[in-house]
Design an enzyme around this catalytic site. Structure first.
Site, short mmCIF file in Angstrom:
data_model
loop_
_atom_site.label_atom_id
_atom_site.label_comp_id
_atom_site.label_asym_id
_atom_site.label_seq_id
_atom_site.Cartn_x
_atom_site.Cartn_y
_atom_site.Cartn_z
N ALA A 63 -67.04 -41.66 38.77
CA ALA A 63 -66.38 -40.37 38.62
C ALA A 63 -65.47 -40.41 37.39
O ALA A 63 -64.97 -41.47 37.02
CB ALA A 63 -65.56 -40.06 39.86
N GLY A 104 -68.79 -44.04 41.55
CA GLY A 104 -69.78 -42.98 41.72
C GLY A 104 -71.10 -43.30 41.03
O GLY A 104 -72.16 -42.80 41.44
N GLU A 107 -72.87 -45.26 43.46
CA GLU A 107 -73.20 -44.37 44.57
C GLU A 107 -74.42 -43.50 44.24
O GLU A 107 -75.27 -43.24 45.09
CB GLU A 107 -71.99 -43.50 44.93
N GLU A 127 -63.23 -48.46 43.44
CA GLU A 127 -62.32 -47.35 43.74
C GLU A 127 -60.99 -47.82 44.31
O GLU A 127 -59.94 -47.23 44.05
CB GLU A 127 -62.96 -46.37 44.72
N1 3HC Z 1 -63.38 -42.03 34.16
C1 3HC Z 1 -62.77 -41.57 33.04
N2 3HC Z 1 -62.53 -42.35 31.96
C2 3HC Z 1 -62.93 -43.62 32.03
C3 3HC Z 1 -63.57 -44.16 33.15
C4 3HC Z 1 -63.80 -43.30 34.26
N3 3HC Z 1 -64.44 -43.71 35.36
N4 3HC Z 1 -63.84 -45.46 32.92
C5 3HC Z 1 -63.40 -45.71 31.68
N5 3HC Z 1 -62.86 -44.60 31.13
C6 3HC Z 1 -62.33 -44.43 29.77
C7 3HC Z 1 -61.10 -45.29 29.52
O1 3HC Z 1 -59.93 -44.60 29.92
C8 3HC Z 1 -61.17 -45.50 28.02
O2 3HC Z 1 -60.70 -44.32 27.41
P1 3HC Z 1 -59.85 -44.41 26.04
O3 3HC Z 1 -60.74 -45.07 25.05
O4 3HC Z 1 -59.53 -43.00 25.73
O5 3HC Z 1 -58.65 -45.23 26.37
C9 3HC Z 1 -62.68 -45.57 27.75
O6 3HC Z 1 -63.29 -44.96 28.87
C10 3HC Z 1 -63.21 -46.97 27.62
O7 3HC Z 1 -62.79 -47.72 28.76
P2 3HC Z 1 -62.30 -49.23 28.63
O8 3HC Z 1 -61.36 -49.35 27.49
O9 3HC Z 1 -61.83 -49.64 29.97
O10 3HC Z 1 -63.67 -49.95 28.24
P3 3HC Z 1 -64.20 -51.35 28.69
O11 3HC Z 1 -65.51 -51.51 28.02
O12 3HC Z 1 -63.16 -52.41 28.50
O13 3HC Z 1 -64.43 -51.26 30.28
C11 3HC Z 1 -65.24 -50.30 32.33
C12 3HC Z 1 -65.40 -50.41 30.80
C13 3HC Z 1 -65.53 -51.66 32.96
C14 3HC Z 1 -66.22 -49.29 32.80
C15 3HC Z 1 -63.80 -49.90 32.67
O14 3HC Z 1 -63.44 -48.79 31.90
C16 3HC Z 1 -63.58 -49.52 34.11
O15 3HC Z 1 -63.39 -50.38 34.94
N6 3HC Z 1 -63.58 -48.20 34.40
C17 3HC Z 1 -63.25 -47.70 35.72
C18 3HC Z 1 -64.38 -47.85 36.68
C19 3HC Z 1 -63.99 -47.26 38.00
O16 3HC Z 1 -62.95 -47.52 38.55
N7 3HC Z 1 -64.90 -46.44 38.56
C20 3HC Z 1 -64.65 -45.74 39.78
C21 3HC Z 1 -64.20 -44.36 39.47
S1 3HC Z 1 -63.69 -43.48 40.91
C22 3HC Z 1 -65.15 -42.93 41.59
O17 3HC Z 1 -66.21 -43.18 41.08
C23 3HC Z 1 -64.99 -42.10 42.80
C24 3HC Z 1 -66.26 -41.88 43.52
O18 3HC Z 1 -66.37 -42.77 44.58
C25 3HC Z 1 -66.34 -40.50 44.03
#
Ligand code: 3HC
Ligand code: NAI
Length: 711
Positions: A63, A104, A107, A127
């Site tokens: 997400a 997501g 998922e 998450e």
């Molecule tokens: N949503 C929005 N922005 C995101 C994002 C996400 N899920 N994941 C990463 N970004 C953004 C970062 O904020 C960053 O933005 P910026 O350049 O403006 O600062 C850019 O993408 C690049 O991210 P990273 O600097 O972290 O890049 P890396 O290559 O080091 O890491 C990653 C990539 C491993 C994917 C890491 O970003 C990460 O762990 N992201 C979060 C993953 C996460 O927690 N996913 C779950 C989301 S909640 C969900 O899915 C709910 C569902 O169950 C309904």
């Protein structure tokens, strides 16, 4: 507007390509694109199966986290309903996973009939680290495709697994190991499935085998999560959701997951943890250091001083495969340092965290020496000798003579003036502070201290090498104690003062740990060493001389040689693993209070908390205004990663924003007035705090106002 979903047809296979860099977040636009593509494929009678893949090289990070704060994650089409529709598809749907399938993103893949993954892919449901739980069916589908115990571990820890592990657990059906494009392999796989008349595989029709789970499985997991993730609510809600998967029909389980998700997503903890997520990304943006600044190559490292910090610092580099030379004055000091390093590794091996051959590999990269000639070719030198300016300056004069041009010369000083150290060299542009935290091989935080003349590419190099060794670098400016220790100073001062006024170490520590801190201030002092804080005070006597009670108890304990855990006596008494109150502390406090004319009284928990935290925040405001930190969220990262501040409170500055800056200001004014001469000395509100309250602003707004160079 950018097309975030590409649709194409290859014979009887429809291919959906998600194209939403940088991480293929499932924003509203992507969800809408996915829905439209799905509809089109269903309507196209020439299409028999669908492949969903990524055009960016990484499947999806889930997400769009920014949509939680904006509320857009609720806008149509919502992810859970979309995934249910995909799951009910009459045509086979295959997910082709490369890079990362997280949250997501995973998922989405779980709602497909089959999954093919590149062998280098990682799959996870992180998450929980955002203060929420998987909210698009992950808690119901994963326990059906894998087993409930594996699913629970992944969901509660948030740790991704490799494609190989996912395949063994049963939620990846085919591993793509060949050196051919994943999409080609996925299309062939789809054709193979069609030819074999493979069945549609919908989780909604699968049962979970709970027979193998011990009777107390969920109770035990709750207790374990409460212990390991103390104070965090999301892990408990994750367990509730997986338990629902094991006890309820699929549709009811999904509804339960939905309700739990809704509970978490707007909670203060989720806000705090998401603040920390974005704070980590923001910290990588440094004013005046363009994203395209080329870092210097760091292939060889040297560490000067093989003491507590030097040894730990060297371990970081050899663990990351970087050859490192450790230098100390004498063979004895070197030997002591090497013994401590070996002992650290031995503990890791005995706990099963490392295997012996890996340790030998690391130690093979470590060279010990007493000769500066041996560090002449180092690309990065980190000095970690005694905390005295004259000694450090001498070391830097020598480094200036022996190190090759372009070598980065770093100091691990925790308080000294980096510019005064840089000034004794002919290359102040190459000098930087790398302030590791103890134990240096464990703590994630690295304060990167930018001197007045530190070159941008030296900062970029420090950022890069920090990430290579698994640290979180946060850039700070030069002042006494930089950000972390400077903010700690008023916090520690108040804790110590309240001992004189009548509180006990145990009472202070309990209030702070109840608030969520990993450790109370008195326990932390005993662990870090009362001698360490004494020596820091010695370096700052002029600034505290007007307060005769300042650090009084710590000074007396130091004089008696009671340094805390290492000597068995400090704010507490230590006997093996047992700890008890040290009556000496109360005696010193009572005598000192009488001498200094301090009235002793019972101090409420509220007062303890406020007097520790409000001045900490107030100092953070001064630091921000002086530009020592680029943004309030950097102070938060430093406290969460270096000082045990609970991530679920988002750090002290976020906590202040959530509490209301007017409350913090009113608290400062209250104690300034209530504590008489002492209050007037230490509780003056920071001008920035007053200004933000007057303007109705927040520290977060102040961040937004900062001109951060994003080149
Ligand atoms: N949503 C929005 N922005 C995101 C994002 C996400 N899920 N994941 C990463 N970004 C953004 C970062 O904020 C960053 O933005 P910026 O350049 O403006 O600062 C850019 O993408 C690049 O991210 P990273 O600097 O972290 O890049 P890396 O290559 O080091 O890491 C990653 C990539 C491993 C994917 C890491 O970003 C990460 O762990 N992201 C979060 C993953 C996460 O927690 N996913 C779950 C989301 S909640 C969900 O899915 C709910 C569902 O169950 C309904
Ligand atoms: P330590 O006393 O354990 O080790 C210092 C080492 O430096 C000793 O082995 C000593 O022999 C060696 N040394 C002294 N002068 C030297 C010289 N001229 N050349 C080569 N080696 C020399 O000290 P510790 O705790 O490791 O601290 C080192 C530095 O790290 C200090 O600047 C300290 O402020 C900083 N620091 C310490 C932290 C801690 O918790 N101990 C935390 C963060 C920073």
């Amino acid at each position: 507007m950018r097309d975030v979903m590409h649709y194409s047809v290859a014979g009887d296979i429809a291919v959906f390509g998600i194209d939403n860099p940088p991480v293929n977040g499932l924003s509203q636009a992507v969800r809408a694109g996915l829905q439209a593509a799905f509809q089109r494929a269903l309507e196209d009678t020439t299409v028999d199966a669908i492949v969903i893949h990524s055009c960016t090289g990484s499947f999806s990070a889930g997400a769009d986290i920014a949509e939680f704060a904006s509320g857009n994650f609720n806008t149509q089409p919502e992810l859970p309903a979309l995934l249910e529709a995909i799951e009910a598809s009459p045509k086979l749907v295959i997910a082709a996973i490369d890079g990362m399938a997280l949250g997501g993103g995973l998922e989405l893949a779980l709602a497909c009939d089959y999954r093919i993954a590149a062998s280098a892919a990682k799959l996870g449901l992180p998450e929980v680290s955002l203060g929420i739980l998987p909210g698009a069916g992950g808690t119901q589908r994963l326990p059906r495709l894998a087993d409930p115990a594996t699913a629970l571990e992944m969901i509660v820890s948030g740790r991704p697994v490799t494609a190989q592990a996912a395949s063994e657990a049963g939620f990846v059906d085919r591993l793509h190991t060949a050196d051919t494009p994943l999409l080609d392999a996925a299309v062939s796989y789809a054709r193979e499935l069609l030819a074999a008349n493979a069945p549609r595989l919908s989780c909604s029709e699968m049962l979970i085998d709970t027979a193998a789970l011990p009777a107390d499985f969920f109770t035990d997991r709750r207790l374990e999560a409460a212990r390991r993730q103390r104070g965090f609510q999301a892990p408990q809600r994750c367990i509730d959701a997986v338990e629902a998967a094991c006890t309820l029909p699929f549709a009811d389980g999904l509804a339960r997951e939905r309700a739990l998700f809704a509970q978490c997503v707007t909670s203060p903890q989720a806000r705090a943890q998401q603040h920390v997520f974005f704070a980590e990304r923001a910290a990588a943006r440094i004013p005046g250091v363009g994203a395209d600044t080329p870092p210097r190559d760091i292939a060889r490292v040297a560490v000067i001083g093989a003491g507590t910090m030097g040894g730990g610092i060297a371990m970081n580099f050899i663990n990351a495969g970087i050859p490192t030379v450790l230098l100390d004055l004498s063979e004895e000091s070197l030997q002591r340092g090497l013994d401590a390093i070996r002992n650290n590794y031995a503990i890791s091996v005995s706990k099963g965290r490392l295997d012996a051959s890996r340790v030998e590999q690391c130690l093979g990269l470590l060279q010990a020496t007493t000769q500066y000639a041996d560090i002449a070719d180092a690309d990065l030198v980190i000095e970690a000798v005694f905390e005295r300016l004259d000694i450090k300056q001498n070391v830097f004069r020598t480094l200036d003579e022996v190190c090759k041009p372009g070598a980065i010369l770093a100091s691990n000083t925790s308080t000294l003036d980096l510019d005064a150290i840089a000034a004794v060299t002919s290359r102040p542009q190459d000098v930087i502070g790398l302030h590791f935290f103890s134990p240096a091989n464990v703590m994630r935080l690295l304060e990167v201290v930018r001197g007045a003349r530190t070159a941008p590419d030296v900062i970029a190099s420090a950022q890069k090498v920090a990430r290579r060794i698994g640290k979180l670098p946060v850039v700070v400016g030069v002042c006494f104690g930089f950000v972390g220790n400077r903010m700690l100073e008023p916090y520690g001062r108040e804790a110590m003062r309240m001992l004189l006024e009548g509180a006990s170490p145990a009472q202070i520590d309990r209030v702070l740990t109840d608030f969520g801190l990993a450790m109370g201030l008195c326990s932390m002092s005993d662990l870090a060493g009362i001698d360490v804080s004494y020596l820091t005070r010695q370096g700052n006597r002029a600034a505290i001389a007007h307060d005769p009670g300042y650090g009084f108890i710590g000074d007396r304990l130091y004089e008696k040689g009671h340094y805390g855990q290492k000597t068995g006596q400090g704010f507490y008494l230590y006997a093996g693993r047992q700890r008890s109150e040290n009556p000496e502390v109360e005696e010193i406090a009572a005598t000192a209070a009488a001498e200094l004319g301090i009235a002793r009284r019972e101090i409420s928990e509220e007062e303890i908390l406020e007097r520790c935290l409000f001045p900490l925040v107030n100092e953070g405001a001064r630091i921000l205004e002086e530009g020592i930190a680029c943004r309030a969220s950097d102070c938060d990262l430093i406290y969460v990663n270096g000082y045990g501040f609970p991530a679920w409170r988002g750090g002290p500055m976020h906590y202040a924003d959530e509490t209301g800056l007017d409350v913090i200001l009113a608290g400062m004014q209250h104690y300034r007035d209530q504590l008489g001469e002492y209050g007037a000395m230490w509780f003056e509100p920071a001008p920035l705090l007053e200004r933000l309250v007057a303007e109705g602003g927040t520290f977060r707004d102040f961040d937004r106002g900062a001109e951060i160079d994003k080149r």
